[in-house]
Design a protein around this motif. Structure first.
Motif, short mmCIF file in Angstrom:
data_model
loop_
_atom_site.label_atom_id
_atom_site.label_comp_id
_atom_site.label_asym_id
_atom_site.label_seq_id
_atom_site.Cartn_x
_atom_site.Cartn_y
_atom_site.Cartn_z
N ILE A 78 -36.84 -10.52 -15.29
CA ILE A 78 -37.99 -10.42 -14.37
C ILE A 78 -37.49 -10.49 -12.94
N HIS A 79 -37.94 -9.53 -12.13
CA HIS A 79 -37.48 -9.45 -10.74
C HIS A 79 -38.64 -9.09 -9.83
N ARG A 80 -38.75 -9.79 -8.71
CA ARG A 80 -39.88 -9.55 -7.80
C ARG A 80 -39.68 -8.30 -6.95
N GLY A 81 -38.46 -7.81 -6.81
CA GLY A 81 -38.18 -6.65 -5.97
C GLY A 81 -38.47 -5.33 -6.67
N LYS A 82 -38.38 -4.26 -5.87
CA LYS A 82 -38.62 -2.91 -6.40
C LYS A 82 -37.43 -2.39 -7.20
N GLN A 83 -36.24 -2.92 -6.91
CA GLN A 83 -35.04 -2.51 -7.64
C GLN A 83 -34.09 -3.67 -7.79
N LEU A 84 -33.23 -3.56 -8.79
CA LEU A 84 -32.23 -4.60 -9.03
C LEU A 84 -31.17 -4.56 -7.93
N LEU A 85 -30.54 -5.70 -7.70
CA LEU A 85 -29.41 -5.81 -6.76
C LEU A 85 -29.71 -5.11 -5.43
N SER A 86 -30.77 -5.53 -4.77
CA SER A 86 -31.19 -4.89 -3.52
C SER A 86 -30.13 -5.00 -2.42
N GLY A 87 -29.20 -5.94 -2.57
CA GLY A 87 -28.14 -6.08 -1.58
C GLY A 87 -27.01 -5.08 -1.75
N HIS A 88 -27.07 -4.27 -2.81
CA HIS A 88 -26.04 -3.28 -3.07
C HIS A 88 -26.63 -1.88 -2.89
N ASN A 89 -25.79 -0.86 -3.02
CA ASN A 89 -26.26 0.51 -2.79
C ASN A 89 -27.11 1.00 -3.97
N ASN A 90 -27.78 2.13 -3.74
CA ASN A 90 -28.72 2.66 -4.74
C ASN A 90 -28.02 3.05 -6.04
#
Length: 376
Positions: free
Chosen positions: A188-200
């Protein structure tokens, strides 16, 4: 009569471990060195997911702080710090107080859980690591003794830590269940994508791997409440789980700010380029517990490791009344994210790769780091 200077260290994080090793090789005379830690074995974060997967044993992933302290000529005090008396230069621990002339703090961070009702009672935070590992070992034992019993695990947090934990837990438990369809893992993740601190590319690749491995992924879901057997999201989604692991945004223990040290909005000690507290220059901080004012960086082990040498240098400089050296962390760094199957994803700036080669590179780097603390 000449009095020895007292340098006290709180915590056995990566920066302190490296600096202690260097101190043992190049000690200063007339310095009383003390290490205070509530654990005798400190985990190396880079290898913990691999340990969870069963790829490394306990000793391969932990540094023996008692041996390291002895090598450095330091007194080891097995106690938990709960405050700093900055006015009288004392570390306040559960069992007593310890005076210092200079202090260094490297105690890592903990996931933020207390704001969610029920989290304190029912979740298993990823940190402190000893508590997490104890819960993980119990879960593995339960799975091994009841392989026919369905098991549902929820992991809250879609950063690198949560994703690595999900993949490596699955690798280990699938080996125990031997292909039986009794395991469910929810991420479960609150963001739109996983690992938002990394590239797409990295985010998309890990999303694909998570889905291919049968892990159920929930994006843009905020956990509202945790119960004994489930968690409830703001959207109304309910996920049943017998174990809930919490790997969310890091925070600092409250006593840091309560000690009067200047901190950022999450409670981490604000430090200068010389790793000194901006409010108390006789106090150093490094690793996750520190935030560099001029060079803020993610809370990642690579930065803690790189701070070990400049931290050691500036301990010795301040003790010998020499000018302190500035440390400028790198802008970009190579992140190696293990996927629990002898493969790893390499993330560098806007680039990404996934292969066995990067697992072997990660394994080489991690073992090289740990080998410096063996047979001291």
């Amino acid at each position: 009569m000449f009095m020895s200077q007292k340098l006290v260290l709180i915590g056995g994080g990566h920066s302190h471990a490296i600096a202690l090793k260097k101190w043992g090789l190049n000690p200063l005379p007339d310095v009383d060195l003390t290490l205070i830690s509530d654990v005798e074995q400190t985990p190396y974060s880079g290898m913990l997911p691999g340990h969870v997967a069963g790829l490394y044993n306990y000793d391969e992933t932990h540094i023996d702080l008692c041996s390291l302290a002895q090598f450095a000529g330091a007194q080891f005090i097995g106690d938990r710090a709960i405050g700093i008396d900055t006015e009288h230069n004392k570390v306040i621990c559960v069992s007593g107080q310890f005076k210092f002339d200079y202090l260094s703090v490297d105690i890592g961070s903990t996931p933020q859980t207390l704001t969610v009702p029920g989290a304190k009672e029912y979740v298993i935070p990823a940190k402190p690591v000893p508590d997490f590992l104890e819960a993980w070992y119990r879960l593995k034992q339960l799975a091994a003794s009841n392989p026919e019993q369905p098991l549902s695990i929820a992991i809250v947090g879609g950063g690198a830590g949560g994703v690595e934990l999900a993949l490596n837990m699955q690798s280990c438990l699938q080996e125990i269940f031997k292909g039986k369809h009794t395991l469910e893992i929810h991420l479960i993740h609150r963001g739109k994508q996983l690992l938002s601190g990394h590239n797409n590319w990295v985010s998309n690749k890990l999303t694909k791997i998570i889905q291919q491995r049968g892990i159920k992924l929930y994006l843009q879901e905020d956990v509202r409440e945790v119960l004994a057997d489930r968690l409830i999201c703001q959207s109304g989604l309910e996920i049943e789980a017998s174990r809930i692991f919490w790997v969310t945004q890091a925070t600092a223990p409250k006593w840091i700010k309560e000690s009067g040290l200047k901190t950022d909005d999450r409670g981490f000690i604000l430090v200068t380029d010389t790793l000194q507290s901006i409010s108390h220059p006789h106090i150093f901080a490094a690793g996750d517990i520190a935030t560099m004012v001029n060079y803020p960086r993610p809370k990642a082990g690579v930065f803690a490791v790189r701070q070990g040498q400049p931290l050691f240098n500036n301990w010795q400089n301040i003790l010998t009344q020499q000018p302190l050296q500035s440390y400028i962390p790198q802008d970009k760094y190579l992140a190696l994210i293990g996927t629990g199957d002898f493969k790893a994803i390499a993330s560098w700036d806007s680039l990404g790769w996934h292969s066995t080669l990067f697992w072997w590179l990660k394994d080489y780097i991690d073992r090289k780091f740990m080998n410096q603390f063996v047979n001291l």
